[in-house]
Design a protein around this motif. Sequence first.
Motif, PDB file in Angstrom:
ATOM      1  N   UNK A  86       0.844  -1.181   0.000  1.00 44.10           N
ATOM      2  CA  UNK A  86       0.000   0.000   0.000  1.00 44.10           C
ATOM      3  C   UNK A  86       0.893   1.250   0.000  1.00 44.10           C
ATOM      4  N   UNK A  87       0.691   2.171  -0.923  1.00 48.14           N
ATOM      5  CA  UNK A  87       1.532   3.372  -0.978  1.00 48.14           C
ATOM      6  C   UNK A  87       1.537   4.184   0.316  1.00 48.14           C
ATOM      7  N   UNK A  88       0.466   4.097   1.103  1.00 46.71           N
ATOM      8  CA  UNK A  88       0.445   4.848   2.358  1.00 46.71           C
ATOM      9  C   UNK A  88       1.336   4.213   3.425  1.00 46.71           C
ATOM     10  N   UNK A  89       1.866   3.032   3.147  1.00 47.29           N
ATOM     11  CA  UNK A  89       2.754   2.340   4.086  1.00 47.29           C
ATOM     12  C   UNK A  89       4.211   2.430   3.638  1.00 47.29           C
ATOM     13  N   UNK A  90       4.530   3.470   2.893  1.00 50.06           N
ATOM     14  CA  UNK A  90       5.881   3.629   2.342  1.00 50.06           C
ATOM     15  C   UNK A  90       6.961   3.573   3.427  1.00 50.06           C
ATOM     16  N   UNK A  91       6.632   3.968   4.622  1.00 52.01           N
ATOM     17  CA  UNK A  91       7.618   4.043   5.688  1.00 52.01           C
ATOM     18  C   UNK A  91       7.924   2.689   6.328  1.00 52.01           C
ATOM     19  N   UNK A  92       7.251   1.629   5.894  1.00 51.08           N
ATOM     20  CA  UNK A  92       7.511   0.299   6.441  1.00 51.08           C
ATOM     21  C   UNK A  92       8.978  -0.089   6.250  1.00 51.08           C
ATOM     22  N   UNK A  93       9.537   0.286   5.123  1.00 55.30           N
ATOM     23  CA  UNK A  93      10.955  -0.004   4.854  1.00 55.30           C
ATOM     24  C   UNK A  93      11.848   0.644   5.912  1.00 55.30           C
ATOM     25  N   UNK A  94      11.552   1.888   6.282  1.00 59.82           N
ATOM     26  CA  UNK A  94      12.359   2.600   7.262  1.00 59.82           C
ATOM     27  C   UNK A  94      12.209   1.991   8.654  1.00 59.82           C
ATOM     28  N   UNK A  95      11.001   1.549   8.985  1.00 59.15           N
ATOM     29  CA  UNK A  95      10.774   0.915  10.283  1.00 59.15           C
ATOM     30  C   UNK A  95      11.494  -0.431  10.325  1.00 59.15           C
ATOM     31  N   UNK A  96      11.360  -1.205   9.273  1.00 60.57           N
ATOM     32  CA  UNK A  96      11.944  -2.550   9.218  1.00 60.57           C
ATOM     33  C   UNK A  96      13.475  -2.515   9.218  1.00 60.57           C
ATOM     34  N   UNK A  97      14.057  -1.605   8.460  1.00 60.77           N
ATOM     35  CA  UNK A  97      15.519  -1.595   8.272  1.00 60.77           C
ATOM     36  C   UNK A  97      16.233  -0.457   8.982  1.00 60.77           C
ATOM     37  N   UNK A  98      15.510   0.532   9.478  1.00 56.43           N
ATOM     38  CA  UNK A  98      16.120   1.643  10.173  1.00 56.43           C
ATOM     39  C   UNK A  98      16.627   2.721   9.224  1.00 56.43           C
ATOM     40  N   UNK A  99      17.030   3.817   9.802  1.00 56.77           N
ATOM     41  CA  UNK A  99      17.617   4.933   9.057  1.00 56.77           C
ATOM     42  C   UNK A  99      18.860   5.378   9.819  1.00 56.77           C
ATOM     43  N   UNK A 100      19.487   6.424   9.336  1.00 53.65           N
ATOM     44  CA  UNK A 100      20.638   6.955  10.064  1.00 53.65           C
ATOM     45  C   UNK A 100      20.244   7.422  11.463  1.00 53.65           C
ATOM     46  N   UNK A 101      19.052   7.911  11.592  1.00 47.47           N
ATOM     47  CA  UNK A 101      18.619   8.498  12.859  1.00 47.47           C
ATOM     48  C   UNK A 101      17.690   7.604  13.684  1.00 47.47           C
ATOM     49  N   UNK A 102      17.151   6.597  13.077  1.00 48.45           N
ATOM     50  CA  UNK A 102      16.208   5.720  13.791  1.00 48.45           C
ATOM     51  C   UNK A 102      16.667   4.272  13.648  1.00 48.45           C
ATOM     52  N   UNK A 103      16.753   3.552  14.755  1.00 49.12           N
ATOM     53  CA  UNK A 103      17.176   2.152  14.670  1.00 49.12           C
ATOM     54  C   UNK A 103      16.111   1.284  14.001  1.00 49.12           C
ATOM     55  N   UNK A 104      16.552   0.206  13.431  1.00 50.76           N
ATOM     56  CA  UNK A 104      15.628  -0.757  12.824  1.00 50.76           C
ATOM     57  C   UNK A 104      14.739  -1.368  13.903  1.00 50.76           C
ATOM     58  N   UNK A 105      13.472  -1.564  13.553  1.00 47.89           N
ATOM     59  CA  UNK A 105      12.520  -2.245  14.424  1.00 47.89           C
ATOM     60  C   UNK A 105      11.837  -3.332  13.592  1.00 47.89           C
ATOM     61  N   UNK A 106      12.597  -4.351  13.219  1.00 44.50           N
ATOM     62  CA  UNK A 106      12.053  -5.350  12.287  1.00 44.50           C
ATOM     63  C   UNK A 106      10.909  -6.154  12.875  1.00 44.50           C
ATOM     64  N   UNK A 107       9.955  -6.452  12.030  1.00 43.28           N
ATOM     65  CA  UNK A 107       8.852  -7.337  12.401  1.00 43.28           C
ATOM     66  C   UNK A 107       8.635  -8.383  11.306  1.00 43.28           C
ATOM     67  N   UNK A 108       8.723  -7.993  10.052  1.00 46.34           N
ATOM     68  CA  UNK A 108       8.536  -8.929   8.943  1.00 46.34           C
ATOM     69  C   UNK A 108       9.661  -9.962   8.899  1.00 46.34           C
ATOM     70  N   UNK A 109      10.884  -9.520   9.007  1.00 42.04           N
ATOM     71  CA  UNK A 109      12.027 -10.445   8.976  1.00 42.04           C
ATOM     72  C   UNK A 109      11.973 -11.489  10.073  1.00 42.04           C
ATOM     73  N   UNK A 110      11.789 -11.083  11.325  1.00 37.28           N
ATOM     74  CA  UNK A 110      11.688 -12.082  12.395  1.00 37.28           C
ATOM     75  C   UNK A 110      10.489 -13.026  12.237  1.00 37.28           C
TER      76      UNK A 110
END
Length: 132
Positions: A86-110
Motif C-alpha cells: 500500500x503506498x500509504x505504508x511507504x515508511x515500512x521499509x524505514x521501520x523494518x531496516x532503520x535509518x541513520x537516525x532511527x534504529x531498525x525495528x524489524x517485524x517482517x524479517x523475524x
Amino acid sequence: MARRAGRSRGRGAVTVRIDGIARLRDRMHELGPDIIEALARAVKESAEAVRDETARTVPRAGGHLAETVDIQYEDGGLAAKVGWSDPTSYYAHFVEHGTRRAPAQPSLGPALEAERARYTARLSDEVRRALR
C-alpha cells in the motif's frame, strides 16, 4: 521456502515471497490436483502466520502498519508475497531496516524466520493428508 524481495517495484513496498513449489515447478504436470491443493494450503497457512506475527509485532506508534500488512497470492496460491504494498505504508521499509537516525525495528524479517522452521513441516503434513 521464502526470500526477501529485492528493491520494491512500487514506492514503499516491503514484501517477502513464500514459494510452495520452487523445486517442483518442472514436475507440476506429474502431481495430482489433491497434492497441488495441499501445497497451496500449506503456503496459505505459512503466509497467514507470517502476516499475523508481523501485524502483532510491528511498532504501533504513529502509523497503521499493523492494519496494512497484506498477502498477495500468485501461481494459483502456490506462492505468496507478504508485506506492505500500500503506498500509504511507504515508511515500512524505514521501520523494518532503520535509518541513520532511527534504529531498525524489524517485524517482517523475524516473523519470516520464525515461520521458516515450520514451513517444511506444514508442506509435509498437508501432502501426507492428501495422500491418505
